[in-house]
Design a protein around this motif. Structure first.
Motif, PDB file in Angstrom:
ATOM      1  N   UNK A  76       0.668  -1.212   0.101  1.00  0.00           N
ATOM      2  CA  UNK A  76      -0.061   0.065   0.096  1.00  0.00           C
ATOM      3  C   UNK A  76       0.777   1.257  -0.021  1.00  0.00           C
ATOM      4  N   UNK A  77       2.066   1.216   0.504  1.00  0.00           N
ATOM      5  CA  UNK A  77       2.868   2.441   0.411  1.00  0.00           C
ATOM      6  C   UNK A  77       3.787   2.653  -0.627  1.00  0.00           C
ATOM      7  N   UNK A  78       3.776   1.740  -1.601  1.00  0.00           N
ATOM      8  CA  UNK A  78       4.618   1.780  -2.790  1.00  0.00           C
ATOM      9  C   UNK A  78       4.037   2.741  -3.622  1.00  0.00           C
ATOM     10  N   UNK A  79       4.648   3.747  -3.855  1.00  0.00           N
ATOM     11  CA  UNK A  79       4.134   4.927  -4.790  1.00  0.00           C
ATOM     12  C   UNK A  79       4.410   4.789  -6.315  1.00  0.00           C
ATOM     13  N   UNK A  80       5.424   3.940  -6.232  1.00  0.00           N
ATOM     14  CA  UNK A  80       5.948   3.666  -7.757  1.00  0.00           C
ATOM     15  C   UNK A  80       5.002   2.558  -8.450  1.00  0.00           C
TER      16      UNK A  80
ATOM     17  N   UNK B 233      -7.059  10.287 -13.132  1.00  0.00           N
ATOM     18  CA  UNK B 233      -7.121  11.422 -12.740  1.00  0.00           C
ATOM     19  C   UNK B 233      -6.903  11.309 -10.905  1.00  0.00           C
ATOM     20  N   UNK B 234      -7.807  10.502 -10.604  1.00  0.00           N
ATOM     21  CA  UNK B 234      -7.863  10.319  -9.167  1.00  0.00           C
ATOM     22  C   UNK B 234      -6.687   9.780  -8.508  1.00  0.00           C
ATOM     23  N   UNK B 235      -6.029   8.859  -9.171  1.00  0.00           N
ATOM     24  CA  UNK B 235      -4.751   8.442  -8.742  1.00  0.00           C
ATOM     25  C   UNK B 235      -3.541   9.515  -8.760  1.00  0.00           C
ATOM     26  N   UNK B 236      -3.486  10.167  -9.666  1.00  0.00           N
ATOM     27  CA  UNK B 236      -2.557  11.076 -10.099  1.00  0.00           C
ATOM     28  C   UNK B 236      -2.600  12.052  -8.988  1.00  0.00           C
ATOM     29  N   UNK B 237      -3.946  12.802  -8.846  1.00  0.00           N
ATOM     30  CA  UNK B 237      -3.978  13.845  -7.910  1.00  0.00           C
ATOM     31  C   UNK B 237      -3.667  13.223  -6.339  1.00  0.00           C
ATOM     32  N   UNK B 238      -4.021  11.967  -6.154  1.00  0.00           N
ATOM     33  CA  UNK B 238      -3.595  11.404  -4.800  1.00  0.00           C
ATOM     34  C   UNK B 238      -1.967  11.462  -4.713  1.00  0.00           C
ATOM     35  N   UNK B 239      -1.552  10.802  -5.766  1.00  0.00           N
ATOM     36  CA  UNK B 239       0.173  10.785  -5.473  1.00  0.00           C
ATOM     37  C   UNK B 239       0.629  12.219  -5.663  1.00  0.00           C
ATOM     38  N   UNK B 240      -0.108  13.376  -6.120  1.00  0.00           N
ATOM     39  CA  UNK B 240       0.335  14.731  -5.879  1.00  0.00           C
ATOM     40  C   UNK B 240       0.561  14.971  -4.453  1.00  0.00           C
ATOM     41  N   UNK B 241      -0.680  14.484  -3.839  1.00  0.00           N
ATOM     42  CA  UNK B 241      -0.603  14.723  -2.309  1.00  0.00           C
ATOM     43  C   UNK B 241       0.258  14.138  -1.579  1.00  0.00           C
ATOM     44  N   UNK B 242       0.659  13.014  -2.115  1.00  0.00           N
ATOM     45  CA  UNK B 242       1.681  12.221  -1.325  1.00  0.00           C
ATOM     46  C   UNK B 242       3.108  12.770  -1.472  1.00  0.00           C
ATOM     47  N   UNK B 243       3.298  13.365  -2.811  1.00  0.00           N
ATOM     48  CA  UNK B 243       4.804  13.707  -3.118  1.00  0.00           C
ATOM     49  C   UNK B 243       4.530  14.974  -3.877  1.00  0.00           C
ATOM     50  N   UNK B 244       4.167  16.212  -3.765  1.00  0.00           N
ATOM     51  CA  UNK B 244       4.062  17.220  -4.357  1.00  0.00           C
ATOM     52  C   UNK B 244       5.231  17.906  -5.256  1.00  0.00           C
ATOM     53  N   UNK B 245       6.589  17.334  -4.964  1.00  0.00           N
ATOM     54  CA  UNK B 245       7.540  17.645  -5.740  1.00  0.00           C
ATOM     55  C   UNK B 245       8.142  16.898  -6.529  1.00  0.00           C
ATOM     56  N   UNK B 246       7.274  15.772  -7.197  1.00  0.00           N
ATOM     57  CA  UNK B 246       7.716  14.938  -8.236  1.00  0.00           C
ATOM     58  C   UNK B 246       6.747  15.511  -9.307  1.00  0.00           C
ATOM     59  N   UNK B 247       7.835  16.072 -10.586  1.00  0.00           N
ATOM     60  CA  UNK B 247       7.248  16.719 -11.552  1.00  0.00           C
ATOM     61  C   UNK B 247       6.425  15.871 -12.691  1.00  0.00           C
TER      62      UNK B 247
END
Length: 376
Positions: A79-83, A102-116
């Motif tokens: 569950x914690x594997x962002x990759x 869209x939902x998943x990428x939005x959640x990923x941005x919340x988890x790591x807002x510095x990943x371009x």
């Protein structure tokens, strides 16, 4: 004690066998035997660590449905594997599951807002969803990574489409600083110059694409048009012929080549290409026959020109220019003055308000004077 020892040996053997199976599956995958890799991965007792491997192997053979199922299992197990979530979201985009992506990428941005890349991929999804905020995500990507080639292309293309040429050049140049052979950016550079009507510069950048092995109908066509704008008709003809190889029955390209040959006063070649185009086109050919007739006249092939102008009028009886050209051609071809005079009188009577009447009246006057001198 002995029983415990044998138990340890048994566990060790199981682990070794599992490790060997995993390595064997990895080897199948590395060598492109993806179906065998899937079969071997599935033979392992603990699949939690290989669901993502099974998913990737399924992607490799084009079974996206199975890949999605196995990514979901992999994410539940890790569950914690962002990759894993990132790869799953990209596959959702590829399979047109845009809302979930869209939902998943939005959640990923919340988890790591510095990943371009999260912003870029979200931008791609929004673009697919016809959402104009996609550009905002591409700009965020660029802000976090000003060497991000894909984001730079998206932003530069947007500015080109909006005809913001200075902004387009700025982003393209920035991208080429870090990757000078990016053919997508080089293509945008060439197109930007082309639409600015800086044709000499456009030629330079379109030729760069050819030097990098990028050959297409689009590139050769745009090169041809750019050369023609600078009156370099020989180069324009060469590249239009190259474009014609991709679409051998393109009548419009043949007409363009014919027009370029006419500019070079190579009327035989102009006749050849215009004639080829006329055999292909199935729409009204009045203008094209008129053009061919003009070329034939330049070669003093008056009899053929007369027949060609007649075909033009058959296609469009209201083509007044073709009617006048037919009159002028008959004037050149016929020897009998009375016949010529009669033709001009009929034309003037029929087209009293026409732009061509004053030329017809002038010529009629000359013919009558010529007849008077002969009689005298």
């Amino acid at each position: 004690m002995k029983l415990f020892f044998w138990f340890l040996c048994f566990v060790f053997t199981l682990n070794v066998n599992a490790q060997n199976l995993k390595e064997k599956a990895d080897d199948f995958y590395a060598n492109g035997n993806f179906s065998k890799a899937i079969e071997t991965y599935k033979s392992l007792k603990n699949l939690d660590d290989v669901y993502d491997d099974i998913a990737k192997a399924n992607i490799a053979i084009g079974n996206y449905g199975e890949a999605l199922v196995n990514y979901e299992k992999a994410i539940k197990a890790n569950t914690d594997n962002l990759l894993l979530q990132y790869e799953f979201a990209k596959l959702l985009t590829k399979t047109k599951n845009y809302n979930e992506a869209n939902r998943l990428f939005t959640n990923l941005i919340v988890s790591d807002s510095l990943n371009p890349n999260y912003y870029y991929e979200l931008g791609v999804v929004l673009e697919k969803q016809k959402d104009t905020t996609a550009l905002l995500q591409f700009n965020k990507t660029f802000k976090l990574d000003d060497t991000h080639q894909k984001a730079i292309f998206k932003i530069a293309k947007y500015h080109l489409m909006k005809r913001s040429f200075i902004d387009a050049h700025g982003f393209i140049d920035k991208g080429l600083e870090s990757y000078e052979n990016n053919v997508e950016l080089i293509s945008l550079k060439a197109q930007t110059y082309y639409y600015q009507e800086y044709y000499t510069h456009a030629v330079v950048w379109f030729k760069k694409l050819l030097e990098l092995g990028e050959k297409s109908e689009f590139i050769h066509e745009k090169l041809s048009l750019s050369y023609a704008q600078n009156s370099d008709y020989e180069d324009a003809i060469y590249h239009r012929k190259q474009a014609l190889k991709y679409n051998p029955n393109d009548a419009n390209s043949m007409l363009v080549i014919g027009a370029y040959y006419e500019r070079l006063s190579d009327f035989e070649k102009a006749e050849e290409y215009i004639s080829r185009a006329l055999k292909i086109k199935d729409q009204s050919l009045s203008d094209e026959y008129q053009n061919l007739g003009t070329v034939l006249n330049r070669q003093k092939k008056y009899e053929k020109a007369i027949k060609t102008f007649q075909k033009s009028l058959k296609e469009d009886p209201n083509n007044l220019m073709s009617e006048f050209f037919l009159l002028r051609t008959k004037d050149e071809f016929y020897a009998d003055l009375d016949s010529k005079i009669k033709l001009y009188e009929q034309f003037i009577a029929k087209h009293k308000t026409s732009y061509f009447v004053k030329y017809a009246e002038k010529r009629l006057k000359e013919l009558k004077q010529e007849k008077f001198l002969e009689e005298d």
